[in-house]
Design an enzyme around this catalytic site. Structure first.
Site, PDB file in Angstrom:
ATOM      1  N   ARG A 233       0.834  -1.199   0.000  1.00 53.70           N
ATOM      2  CA  ARG A 233       0.000   0.000   0.000  1.00 53.70           C
ATOM      3  C   ARG A 233       0.871   1.251   0.000  1.00 53.70           C
ATOM      4  NH1 ARG A 233      -4.968  -1.865   4.010  1.00 53.70           N
ATOM      5  NH2 ARG A 233      -5.350  -3.811   2.867  1.00 53.70           N
TER       6      ARG A 233
ATOM      7  N   ARG B  60       2.121   0.600  10.368  1.00 56.28           N
ATOM      8  CA  ARG B  60       1.705   1.044   9.040  1.00 56.28           C
ATOM      9  C   ARG B  60       2.879   0.935   8.082  1.00 56.28           C
ATOM     10  NH1 ARG B  60      -2.878   3.621   7.832  1.00 56.28           N
ATOM     11  NH2 ARG B  60      -3.261   3.880  10.060  1.00 56.28           N
TER      12      ARG B  60
ATOM     13  N   GLU C  84      -6.741  -1.682  15.140  1.00 52.73           N
ATOM     14  CA  GLU C  84      -7.335  -2.566  14.142  1.00 52.73           C
ATOM     15  C   GLU C  84      -6.362  -3.672  13.723  1.00 52.73           C
ATOM     16  OE1 GLU C  84      -8.545  -0.544  10.565  1.00 52.73           O
ATOM     17  OE2 GLU C  84      -8.559  -2.404   9.420  1.00 52.73           O
TER      18      GLU C  84
ATOM     19  N   SER D 281     -10.451  -6.436   9.462  1.00 47.43           N
ATOM     20  CA  SER D 281     -11.624  -5.704   9.012  1.00 47.43           C
ATOM     21  C   SER D 281     -12.439  -6.693   8.182  1.00 47.43           C
ATOM     22  CB  SER D 281     -11.174  -4.519   8.158  1.00 47.43           C
ATOM     23  OG  SER D 281     -12.243  -3.634   7.934  1.00 47.43           O
TER      24      SER D 281
ATOM     25  N   ARG E 246       0.644  -7.028  12.432  1.00 50.62           N
ATOM     26  CA  ARG E 246       0.022  -6.462  13.632  1.00 50.62           C
ATOM     27  C   ARG E 246      -0.199  -7.541  14.695  1.00 50.62           C
ATOM     28  NH1 ARG E 246      -4.135  -1.677  11.481  1.00 50.62           N
ATOM     29  NH2 ARG E 246      -2.490  -0.457  10.463  1.00 50.62           N
TER      30      ARG E 246
END
Length: 425
Positions: free
Chosen positions: A262, A277, A349, A352, A391
RNA sequence: GGAGGGGUGGCUGAGUGGUCGAAAGCGGCGGUCUUGAAAACCGUUGACCUUUCACGAGGUCCCAGGGUUCGAAUCCCUGCCCCUCCGCCA
Protein backbone atom coordinates in the site's frame (compact mmCIF):
# COMPACT_ATOMS: atom_id res chain seq x y z
CA UNK A 1 -21.60 -0.87 -8.44
CA UNK A 2 -25.16 -0.19 -7.46
CA UNK A 3 -28.09 -1.80 -9.22
CA UNK A 4 -29.49 0.49 -11.89
CA UNK A 5 -33.01 -0.30 -10.71
CA UNK A 6 -32.06 1.03 -7.28
CA UNK A 7 -30.81 4.29 -8.71
CA UNK A 8 -33.85 4.71 -10.94
CA UNK A 9 -36.49 3.70 -8.43
CA UNK A 10 -35.00 4.91 -5.14
CA UNK A 11 -32.61 7.75 -5.85
CA UNK A 12 -33.47 9.22 -2.45
CA UNK A 13 -32.13 6.17 -0.73
CA UNK A 14 -28.86 6.46 -2.58
CA UNK A 15 -28.61 10.20 -1.88
CA UNK A 16 -29.18 9.48 1.81
CA UNK A 17 -26.52 6.75 1.74
CA UNK A 18 -24.01 9.18 0.27
CA UNK A 19 -24.87 11.81 2.83
CA UNK A 20 -24.48 9.26 5.62
CA UNK A 21 -21.04 8.48 4.28
CA UNK A 22 -20.20 12.17 4.30
CA UNK A 23 -20.05 12.08 0.51
CA UNK A 24 -21.60 14.39 -2.05
CA UNK A 25 -25.03 13.17 -3.23
CA UNK A 26 -24.88 15.19 -6.47
CA UNK A 27 -23.60 12.31 -8.66
CA UNK A 28 -27.00 10.63 -8.23
CA UNK A 29 -28.68 13.37 -10.22
CA UNK A 30 -25.91 13.34 -12.77
CA UNK A 31 -26.50 9.62 -13.13
CA UNK A 32 -30.26 9.98 -13.52
CA UNK A 33 -29.76 12.49 -16.33
CA UNK A 34 -27.28 10.30 -18.17
CA UNK A 35 -29.47 7.25 -17.77
CA UNK A 36 -32.44 9.05 -19.30
CA UNK A 37 -30.25 10.29 -22.17
CA UNK A 38 -28.97 6.84 -22.74
CA UNK A 39 -32.36 5.22 -22.96
CA UNK A 40 -33.74 7.90 -25.24
CA UNK A 41 -30.78 7.48 -27.55
CA UNK A 42 -30.87 3.69 -27.39
CA UNK A 43 -34.50 3.43 -28.42
CA UNK A 44 -33.77 5.56 -31.46
CA UNK A 45 -30.62 3.67 -32.46
CA UNK A 46 -32.36 0.35 -32.16
CA UNK A 47 -35.23 1.47 -34.36
CA UNK A 48 -32.77 2.67 -37.01
CA UNK A 49 -30.81 -0.57 -36.74
CA UNK A 50 -34.00 -2.49 -37.30
CA UNK A 51 -34.64 -0.48 -40.47
CA UNK A 52 -31.09 -1.01 -41.67
CA UNK A 53 -31.20 -4.74 -41.03
CA UNK A 54 -34.42 -4.99 -42.97
CA UNK A 55 -33.01 -3.01 -45.88
CA UNK A 56 -29.80 -5.05 -45.96
CA UNK A 57 -31.77 -8.23 -46.03
CA UNK A 58 -33.76 -6.96 -49.02
CA UNK A 59 -30.55 -5.95 -50.79
CA UNK A 60 -29.12 -9.39 -50.25
CA UNK A 61 -32.20 -10.95 -51.75
CA UNK A 62 -32.13 -8.75 -54.84
CA UNK A 63 -28.46 -9.51 -55.40
CA UNK A 64 -29.09 -13.18 -55.10
CA UNK A 65 -31.68 -12.91 -57.81
CA UNK A 66 -29.18 -11.00 -59.91
CA UNK A 67 -31.18 -7.78 -59.82
CA UNK A 68 -29.78 -4.29 -59.47
CA UNK A 69 -29.69 -3.08 -55.85
CA UNK A 70 -27.97 0.28 -56.23
CA UNK A 71 -31.13 2.28 -55.52
CA UNK A 72 -31.77 0.40 -52.29
CA UNK A 73 -28.14 0.74 -51.27
CA UNK A 74 -28.20 4.46 -51.80
CA UNK A 75 -31.45 4.72 -49.82
CA UNK A 76 -29.91 3.07 -46.79
CA UNK A 77 -27.03 5.52 -46.74
CA UNK A 78 -28.82 8.17 -44.73
CA UNK A 79 -29.97 5.68 -42.09
CA UNK A 80 -26.42 4.49 -41.82
CA UNK A 81 -25.09 7.96 -41.16
CA UNK A 82 -27.69 8.64 -38.48
CA UNK A 83 -26.87 5.36 -36.81
CA UNK A 84 -23.17 6.21 -36.80
CA UNK A 85 -23.79 9.60 -35.25
CA UNK A 86 -26.16 8.29 -32.61
CA UNK A 87 -23.90 5.37 -31.77
CA UNK A 88 -20.99 7.68 -31.26
CA UNK A 89 -23.11 9.81 -28.95
CA UNK A 90 -24.32 6.72 -27.12
CA UNK A 91 -20.77 5.50 -26.57
CA UNK A 92 -19.96 8.83 -24.96
CA UNK A 93 -22.99 8.64 -22.69
CA UNK A 94 -22.16 5.06 -21.71
CA UNK A 95 -18.64 6.04 -20.82
CA UNK A 96 -19.81 8.90 -18.60
CA UNK A 97 -22.46 6.73 -17.03
CA UNK A 98 -19.94 4.06 -16.20
CA UNK A 99 -17.52 6.58 -14.76
CA UNK A 100 -20.24 7.90 -12.44
CA UNK A 101 -21.33 4.40 -11.46
CA UNK A 102 -17.81 3.24 -10.68
CA UNK A 103 -17.29 6.20 -8.38
CA UNK A 104 -20.44 5.63 -6.31
CA UNK A 105 -19.76 3.78 -3.03
CA UNK A 106 -21.93 0.98 -1.70
CA UNK A 107 -25.13 1.70 0.21
CA UNK A 108 -24.69 0.89 3.91
CA UNK A 109 -26.83 -1.82 5.43
CA UNK A 110 -29.78 -0.56 7.54
CA UNK A 111 -28.30 -1.91 10.77
CA UNK A 112 -25.11 0.13 10.42
CA UNK A 113 -24.81 3.04 12.86
CA UNK A 114 -25.07 6.39 11.12
CA UNK A 115 -22.33 8.84 11.95
CA UNK A 116 -19.51 10.93 10.53
CA UNK A 117 -16.48 8.90 11.67
CA UNK A 118 -15.13 6.31 14.09
CA UNK A 119 -16.68 8.12 17.06
CA UNK A 120 -20.03 6.69 15.92
CA UNK A 121 -18.82 3.09 15.72
CA UNK A 122 -20.80 0.64 17.83
CA UNK A 123 -19.01 -1.66 20.26
CA UNK A 124 -20.17 -5.21 19.62
CA UNK A 125 -18.16 -7.17 22.17
CA UNK A 126 -14.99 -7.11 24.18
CA UNK A 127 -13.14 -10.37 24.71
CA UNK A 128 -10.35 -10.99 27.21
CA UNK A 129 -8.92 -8.80 29.92
CA UNK A 130 -6.52 -6.00 29.17
CA UNK A 131 -3.07 -7.39 29.90
CA UNK A 132 -1.79 -6.37 33.30
CA UNK A 133 1.91 -5.74 33.95
CA UNK A 134 3.88 -5.19 37.13
CA UNK A 135 6.39 -3.19 35.11
CA UNK A 136 6.20 -0.53 32.42
CA UNK A 137 5.43 -2.38 29.17
CA UNK A 138 7.49 -1.40 26.15
CA UNK A 139 6.32 -0.71 22.63
CA UNK A 140 7.26 -3.24 19.97
CA UNK A 141 9.52 -0.73 18.23
CA UNK A 142 11.71 -0.85 21.33
CA UNK A 143 11.25 -4.55 22.10
CA UNK A 144 11.88 -5.77 18.54
CA UNK A 145 15.25 -4.11 17.96
CA UNK A 146 16.37 -4.93 21.50
CA UNK A 147 15.66 -8.60 20.83
CA UNK A 148 17.40 -8.36 17.48
CA UNK A 149 14.36 -9.55 15.58
CA UNK A 150 13.14 -6.32 13.95
CA UNK A 151 15.42 -3.91 12.15
CA UNK A 152 13.74 -0.70 11.07
CA UNK A 153 16.95 1.11 10.07
CA UNK A 154 18.07 -1.62 7.71
CA UNK A 155 14.56 -1.95 6.29
CA UNK A 156 14.69 1.76 5.49
CA UNK A 157 18.15 1.36 4.00
CA UNK A 158 16.76 -1.14 1.52
CA UNK A 159 13.52 0.51 0.56
CA UNK A 160 12.90 3.65 2.58
CA UNK A 161 10.48 4.50 5.34
CA UNK A 162 7.75 2.02 6.23
CA UNK A 163 9.80 -1.03 5.30
CA UNK A 164 11.23 -3.40 7.89
CA UNK A 165 13.67 -6.31 7.90
CA UNK A 166 12.88 -9.22 10.22
CA UNK A 167 15.68 -11.36 11.63
CA UNK A 168 15.90 -14.75 13.28
CA UNK A 169 12.97 -15.64 15.51
CA UNK A 170 11.18 -12.51 14.34
CA UNK A 171 11.12 -13.80 10.78
CA UNK A 172 10.26 -17.22 12.05
CA UNK A 173 7.44 -15.93 14.23
CA UNK A 174 5.92 -14.10 11.27
CA UNK A 175 6.14 -17.30 9.21
CA UNK A 176 4.71 -19.35 12.07
CA UNK A 177 1.75 -17.01 12.35
CA UNK A 178 1.02 -17.30 8.64
CA UNK A 179 1.15 -21.06 8.85
CA UNK A 180 -0.93 -21.20 12.01
CA UNK A 181 -3.65 -18.94 10.64
CA UNK A 182 -3.89 -20.81 7.34
CA UNK A 183 -3.99 -24.18 9.07
CA UNK A 184 -6.78 -23.08 11.38
CA UNK A 185 -8.96 -21.70 8.59
CA UNK A 186 -8.41 -24.79 6.44
CA UNK A 187 -8.88 -27.37 9.11
CA UNK A 188 -11.57 -25.82 11.28
CA UNK A 189 -13.38 -23.22 9.21
CA UNK A 190 -13.69 -24.96 5.87
CA UNK A 191 -11.74 -22.61 3.65
CA UNK A 192 -9.80 -23.62 0.56
CA UNK A 193 -6.23 -22.39 0.48
CA UNK A 194 -5.21 -20.37 -2.54
CA UNK A 195 -1.82 -19.04 -3.51
CA UNK A 196 -2.71 -16.25 -5.92
CA UNK A 197 -0.64 -13.88 -8.03
CA UNK A 198 0.73 -10.92 -6.11
CA UNK A 199 0.29 -8.70 -9.14
CA UNK A 200 -3.14 -8.09 -10.59
CA UNK A 201 -4.59 -6.24 -13.55
CA UNK A 202 -6.63 -3.06 -13.36
CA UNK A 203 -9.75 -5.08 -14.22
CA UNK A 204 -9.39 -7.04 -11.01
CA UNK A 205 -8.95 -3.85 -8.99
CA UNK A 206 -12.02 -2.31 -10.57
CA UNK A 207 -13.89 -5.48 -9.67
CA UNK A 208 -13.25 -5.13 -5.95
CA UNK A 209 -13.50 -1.33 -5.92
CA UNK A 210 -9.91 -0.09 -5.45
CA UNK A 211 -10.03 1.40 -8.94
CA UNK A 212 -10.73 3.80 -10.48
CA UNK A 213 -11.09 5.96 -7.35
CA UNK A 214 -8.15 4.95 -5.21
CA UNK A 215 -5.27 4.57 -7.64
CA UNK A 216 -3.00 6.69 -5.47
CA UNK A 217 -3.11 4.04 -2.72
CA UNK A 218 -1.63 1.42 -5.03
CA UNK A 219 1.84 0.55 -6.28
CA UNK A 220 1.75 0.19 -10.05
CA UNK A 221 4.29 -1.68 -12.11
CA UNK A 222 5.78 0.72 -14.59
CA UNK A 223 4.95 0.02 -18.21
CA UNK A 224 2.39 -2.68 -17.46
CA UNK A 225 -1.25 -2.87 -16.52
CA UNK A 226 -0.23 -4.55 -13.27
CA UNK A 227 -0.46 -3.52 -9.65
CA UNK A 228 0.96 -5.03 -6.46
CA UNK A 229 -1.96 -6.45 -4.49
CA UNK A 230 -3.06 -4.18 -1.64
CA UNK A 231 -4.86 -7.18 -0.10
CA UNK A 232 -5.58 -10.76 -1.11
CA UNK A 233 -9.23 -9.74 -1.22
CA UNK A 234 -8.51 -8.57 -4.76
CA UNK A 235 -7.22 -11.80 -6.29
CA UNK A 236 -9.52 -14.03 -4.23
CA UNK A 237 -12.73 -12.17 -4.99
CA UNK A 238 -11.79 -11.88 -8.65
CA UNK A 239 -11.10 -15.60 -9.06
CA UNK A 240 -14.62 -16.01 -10.41
CA UNK A 241 -14.88 -12.75 -12.29
CA UNK A 242 -17.26 -12.94 -15.28
CA UNK A 243 -18.45 -16.39 -14.29
CA UNK A 244 -21.89 -17.86 -13.77
CA UNK A 245 -21.69 -20.31 -10.88
CA UNK A 246 -24.10 -23.06 -9.92
CA UNK A 247 -26.02 -22.77 -6.67
CA UNK A 248 -24.40 -26.02 -5.56
CA UNK A 249 -20.96 -24.37 -5.82
CA UNK A 250 -21.86 -21.90 -3.08
CA UNK A 251 -20.71 -20.89 -0.62
CA UNK A 252 -17.14 -20.60 -1.86
CA UNK A 253 -14.65 -19.97 0.91
CA UNK A 254 -11.10 -19.03 0.10
CA UNK A 255 -8.17 -18.17 2.27
CA UNK A 256 -4.81 -16.95 1.10
CA UNK A 257 -1.61 -15.61 2.51
CA UNK A 258 -0.12 -12.77 0.51
CA UNK A 259 2.07 -9.83 1.18
CA UNK A 260 0.10 -6.60 0.79
CA UNK A 261 1.44 -3.42 -0.73
CA UNK A 262 0.00 0.00 0.00
CA UNK A 263 1.31 3.39 -1.00
CA UNK A 264 -0.22 4.97 2.14
CA UNK A 265 -0.67 8.23 0.29
CA UNK A 266 -2.15 10.79 2.63
CA UNK A 267 -1.05 9.09 5.82
CA UNK A 268 2.22 10.97 6.19
CA UNK A 269 3.10 11.36 9.82
CA UNK A 270 0.64 8.69 11.00
CA UNK A 271 2.05 5.65 12.77
CA UNK A 272 5.54 6.39 11.54
CA UNK A 273 7.14 4.27 14.25
CA UNK A 274 7.22 0.54 14.22
CA UNK A 275 5.42 -2.06 12.19
CA UNK A 276 1.90 -0.73 12.37
CA UNK A 277 1.70 1.04 9.04
CA UNK A 278 4.00 -0.41 6.40
CA UNK A 279 4.16 -0.22 2.63
CA UNK A 280 4.51 -4.00 2.65
CA UNK A 281 2.90 -6.30 5.19
CA UNK A 282 1.73 -9.87 5.39
CA UNK A 283 -1.88 -10.86 5.73
CA UNK A 284 -3.98 -14.00 5.71
CA UNK A 285 -7.26 -13.14 4.05
CA UNK A 286 -10.69 -14.76 4.14
CA UNK A 287 -13.09 -14.38 1.22
CA UNK A 288 -16.53 -15.87 0.74
CA UNK A 289 -18.90 -15.89 -2.21
CA UNK A 290 -22.38 -16.70 -0.96
CA UNK A 291 -26.05 -16.63 -1.91
CA UNK A 292 -27.61 -13.25 -1.12
CA UNK A 293 -29.88 -14.56 1.65
CA UNK A 294 -26.86 -16.03 3.42
CA UNK A 295 -24.54 -13.05 3.49
CA UNK A 296 -25.68 -11.52 6.78
CA UNK A 297 -25.07 -14.77 8.60
CA UNK A 298 -21.84 -15.29 6.67
CA UNK A 299 -20.45 -11.97 7.91
CA UNK A 300 -21.07 -13.02 11.51
CA UNK A 301 -19.35 -16.35 10.88
CA UNK A 302 -16.42 -14.87 9.03
CA UNK A 303 -15.85 -12.36 11.81
CA UNK A 304 -15.80 -15.17 14.35
CA UNK A 305 -13.34 -17.07 12.14
CA UNK A 306 -10.98 -14.11 12.40
CA UNK A 307 -11.61 -13.64 16.12
CA UNK A 308 -10.82 -17.29 16.75
CA UNK A 309 -7.18 -16.64 15.91
CA UNK A 310 -6.97 -13.97 18.63
CA UNK A 311 -8.75 -16.24 21.10
CA UNK A 312 -6.34 -19.09 20.45
CA UNK A 313 -3.42 -16.71 20.79
CA UNK A 314 -5.03 -15.46 24.01
CA UNK A 315 -4.87 -11.84 22.97
CA UNK A 316 -7.46 -9.36 24.30
CA UNK A 317 -9.55 -7.65 21.67
CA UNK A 318 -12.83 -5.98 20.93
CA UNK A 319 -15.08 -5.99 17.91
CA UNK A 320 -16.79 -2.86 16.64
CA UNK A 321 -19.34 -2.24 13.92
CA UNK A 322 -18.13 0.63 11.76
CA UNK A 323 -20.40 3.62 11.29
CA UNK A 324 -21.47 4.85 7.86
CA UNK A 325 -18.75 7.50 7.91
CA UNK A 326 -15.97 5.08 8.76
CA UNK A 327 -16.72 2.28 6.29
CA UNK A 328 -14.81 1.45 3.17
CA UNK A 329 -16.01 2.16 -0.35
CA UNK A 330 -17.25 -1.31 -1.26
CA UNK A 331 -18.68 -2.39 2.08
CA UNK A 332 -22.33 -2.53 3.10
CA UNK A 333 -21.39 -3.47 6.65
CA UNK A 334 -18.04 -3.86 8.37
CA UNK A 335 -16.81 -5.24 11.66
CA UNK A 336 -13.36 -4.19 12.74
CA UNK A 337 -11.53 -6.36 15.20
CA UNK A 338 -9.17 -4.37 17.39
CA UNK A 339 -6.42 -5.98 19.44
CA UNK A 340 -5.10 -4.52 22.66
CA UNK A 341 -1.59 -3.08 22.35
CA UNK A 342 -0.04 -2.38 25.78
CA UNK A 343 2.77 -0.36 24.21
CA UNK A 344 0.21 2.14 22.98
CA UNK A 345 -2.43 1.61 25.66
CA UNK A 346 -4.97 1.33 22.88
CA UNK A 347 -7.02 -1.06 20.81
CA UNK A 348 -5.75 -1.10 17.25
CA UNK A 349 -7.34 -2.57 14.14
CA UNK A 350 -6.04 -6.03 13.30
CA UNK A 351 -8.86 -7.22 11.06
CA UNK A 352 -11.62 -5.70 9.01
CA UNK A 353 -14.50 -7.98 7.98
CA UNK A 354 -17.00 -6.75 5.43
CA UNK A 355 -20.12 -7.83 3.66
CA UNK A 356 -20.06 -6.13 0.28
CA UNK A 357 -23.46 -7.43 -0.78
CA UNK A 358 -23.67 -7.57 -4.56
CA UNK A 359 -21.60 -4.40 -4.99
CA UNK A 360 -18.37 -6.13 -5.99
CA UNK A 361 -20.21 -8.96 -7.72
CA UNK A 362 -21.79 -6.44 -10.08
CA UNK A 363 -18.46 -4.83 -10.81
CA UNK A 364 -16.73 -8.13 -11.33
CA UNK A 365 -19.66 -9.92 -13.01
CA UNK A 366 -19.82 -12.79 -10.52
CA UNK A 367 -23.20 -14.48 -10.77
CA UNK A 368 -24.86 -17.77 -9.97
CA UNK A 369 -27.97 -19.60 -11.04
CA UNK A 370 -30.26 -20.03 -8.01
CA UNK A 371 -31.93 -23.05 -9.62
CA UNK A 372 -31.86 -24.86 -12.94
CA UNK A 373 -33.47 -22.65 -15.55
CA UNK A 374 -33.39 -19.49 -13.42
CA UNK A 375 -31.81 -16.30 -14.61
CA UNK A 376 -28.32 -15.69 -13.24
CA UNK A 377 -28.18 -13.31 -10.28
CA UNK A 378 -25.29 -11.69 -8.48
CA UNK A 379 -23.65 -13.43 -5.55
CA UNK A 380 -22.73 -11.58 -2.39
CA UNK A 381 -19.06 -11.21 -1.54
CA UNK A 382 -17.44 -10.98 1.86
CA UNK A 383 -13.89 -10.50 2.94
CA UNK A 384 -11.95 -10.18 6.14
CA UNK A 385 -8.44 -10.28 7.45
CA UNK A 386 -7.77 -13.44 9.29
CA UNK A 387 -5.49 -11.73 10.40
CA UNK A 388 -3.04 -8.96 9.58
CA UNK A 389 0.14 -10.86 10.41
CA UNK A 390 2.48 -7.97 11.20
CA UNK A 391 0.02 -6.46 13.63
CA UNK A 392 -0.49 -9.87 15.23
CA UNK A 393 3.24 -10.09 15.76
CA UNK A 394 3.16 -6.66 17.38
CA UNK A 395 0.35 -7.79 19.66
CA UNK A 396 2.29 -10.87 20.70
CA UNK A 397 5.47 -8.93 21.42
CA UNK A 398 3.67 -6.30 23.45
CA UNK A 399 1.21 -8.53 25.32
CA UNK A 400 3.60 -11.40 26.01
CA UNK A 401 6.63 -9.29 26.99
CA UNK A 402 8.35 -10.00 30.29
CA UNK A 403 10.09 -7.69 32.72
CA UNK A 404 13.48 -8.82 31.38
CA UNK A 405 12.55 -7.83 27.81
CA UNK A 406 12.06 -11.39 26.61
CA UNK A 407 8.81 -12.53 25.04
CA UNK A 408 6.91 -15.69 25.88
CA UNK A 409 5.65 -17.55 22.82
CA UNK A 410 1.88 -18.21 22.87
CA UNK A 411 1.07 -21.83 23.56
CA UNK A 412 -0.41 -22.62 20.14
CA UNK A 413 2.66 -21.35 18.29
CA UNK A 414 5.29 -23.31 20.18
CA UNK A 415 5.20 -26.33 17.91
CA UNK A 416 5.69 -24.03 14.92
CA UNK A 417 8.46 -21.96 16.49
CA UNK A 418 10.14 -24.83 18.35
CA UNK A 419 10.71 -22.59 21.35
CA UNK A 420 8.62 -21.10 24.12
CA UNK A 421 10.49 -17.84 24.53
CA UNK A 422 12.19 -15.19 22.46
CA UNK A 423 15.24 -13.73 24.16
CA UNK A 424 17.95 -11.36 23.07
CA UNK A 425 20.75 -13.38 21.54
C1' G B 1 13.58 -12.84 -27.45
C1' G B 2 12.91 -15.72 -32.60
C1' A B 3 9.46 -18.91 -35.79
C1' G B 4 4.74 -20.87 -36.44
C1' G B 5 -0.55 -22.27 -35.13
C1' G B 6 -4.99 -20.96 -32.63
C1' G B 7 -9.16 -18.22 -29.87
C1' U B 8 -16.99 -19.90 -32.23
C1' G B 9 -22.78 -21.51 -27.44
C1' G B 10 -21.81 -25.78 -20.73
C1' C B 11 -18.12 -29.04 -23.72
C1' U B 12 -16.26 -31.00 -28.69
C1' G B 13 -16.45 -28.85 -33.31
C1' A B 14 -18.44 -26.90 -38.57
C1' G B 15 -19.08 -22.35 -40.75
C1' U B 16 -17.88 -19.62 -49.90
C1' G B 17 -19.32 -11.44 -46.74
C1' G B 18 -25.85 -11.84 -47.22
C1' U B 19 -32.79 -15.45 -43.99
C1' C B 20 -26.12 -17.47 -39.00
C1' G B 21 -27.33 -16.55 -32.65
C1' A B 22 -24.70 -19.73 -35.60
C1' A B 23 -24.55 -27.06 -38.49
C1' A B 24 -23.51 -31.54 -36.02
C1' G B 25 -22.28 -34.36 -31.76
C1' C B 26 -21.95 -34.58 -26.44
C1' G B 27 -23.94 -32.93 -21.95
C1' G B 28 -28.48 -30.69 -19.43
C1' C B 29 -33.90 -30.37 -19.15
C1' G B 30 -39.01 -32.18 -20.58
C1' G B 31 -41.75 -36.07 -22.82
C1' U B 32 -42.96 -41.05 -25.23
C1' C B 33 -41.88 -46.11 -24.11
C1' U B 34 -40.98 -49.10 -19.24
C1' U B 35 -43.23 -52.07 -13.00
C1' G B 36 -38.65 -48.92 -12.43
C1' A B 37 -34.09 -47.77 -14.81
C1' A B 38 -31.13 -48.02 -19.20
C1' A B 39 -31.42 -47.84 -24.46
C1' A B 40 -34.20 -45.77 -28.39
C1' C B 41 -37.20 -41.89 -30.24
C1' C B 42 -39.44 -36.76 -30.05
C1' G B 43 -38.97 -31.94 -28.25
C1' U B 44 -36.19 -28.35 -25.71
C1' U B 45 -31.64 -26.07 -24.10
C1' G B 46 -27.03 -18.86 -24.06
C1' A B 47 -26.10 -13.84 -22.06
C1' C B 48 -27.14 -8.75 -21.93
C1' C B 49 -30.08 -4.37 -23.11
C1' U B 50 -34.55 -1.49 -24.62
C1' U B 51 -39.78 -1.41 -24.78
C1' U B 52 -44.68 -3.44 -22.75
C1' C B 53 -49.29 -3.97 -16.99
C1' A B 54 -48.83 -8.37 -19.75
C1' C B 55 -48.57 -11.52 -24.24
C1' G B 56 -44.94 -10.01 -27.12
C1' A B 57 -41.64 -6.92 -30.10
C1' G B 58 -36.81 -5.06 -31.10
C1' G B 59 -31.45 -4.53 -30.54
C1' U B 60 -26.44 -6.26 -29.24
C1' C B 61 -23.02 -10.24 -28.41
C1' C B 62 -18.94 -15.89 -32.41
C1' C B 63 -11.53 -13.20 -27.30
C1' A B 64 -11.33 -7.44 -26.89
C1' G B 65 -11.06 -2.70 -29.41
C1' G B 66 -10.92 -0.17 -34.00
C1' G B 67 -11.73 -0.28 -39.56
C1' U B 68 -13.79 -1.76 -44.63
C1' U B 69 -19.07 -2.72 -46.39
C1' C B 70 -25.87 -1.51 -47.80
C1' G B 71 -24.57 -6.01 -44.84
C1' A B 72 -18.93 -9.08 -40.98
C1' A B 73 -18.28 -15.11 -37.02
C1' U B 74 -16.37 -14.70 -42.12
C1' C B 75 -11.97 -9.28 -44.92
C1' C B 76 -8.10 -5.51 -42.70
C1' C B 77 -5.41 -3.28 -38.30
C1' U B 78 -4.14 -3.25 -33.02
C1' G B 79 -4.17 -5.57 -28.36
C1' C B 80 -4.91 -9.72 -24.99
C1' C B 81 -4.81 -14.89 -24.11
C1' C B 82 -3.62 -20.11 -25.36
C1' C B 83 -0.62 -23.98 -27.94
C1' U B 84 4.05 -25.96 -30.57
C1' C B 85 9.35 -25.48 -31.67
C1' C B 86 14.06 -22.76 -30.72
C1' G B 87 16.86 -19.53 -27.42
C1' C B 88 17.23 -17.73 -22.39
C1' C B 89 16.04 -18.40 -17.41
C1' A B 90 14.23 -19.47 -11.31
Amino acid sequence: MLARELLRQSPDRVRQALTDRSADPAPVDLWLGLDADRRRNLVEVEELQRQRNEASKAIGERKRRGEDASVAIAAVGETKQRIDALEKELAGIDENLRAVELALPNVPSHDVPVGPDESANRLVRTVGEITAFDFEPQAHWDLGPALGILDFERGAKLAGARFTAYFGLGARLERALIQYMLDLHLEEHGYTEVLPPYLVSSDALVGTGQLPKFAEDLFKVEGNDLYLVPTAEVPLTNLHREEILEAADLPLRYTAYTPCFRAEAGSHGRDVRGLIRQHQFNKVELVQLVEPERSDAALEELTVHAETILQRLELPYRTVCLSTGDMGFSAAKTYDIEVWLPGQQAYREISSCSNCGDFQARRAGIRYRPAEGDKPTYVHTLNGSGLAVGRTLIAILENYQQADGSVVVPEVLRSYLRTDRITAS
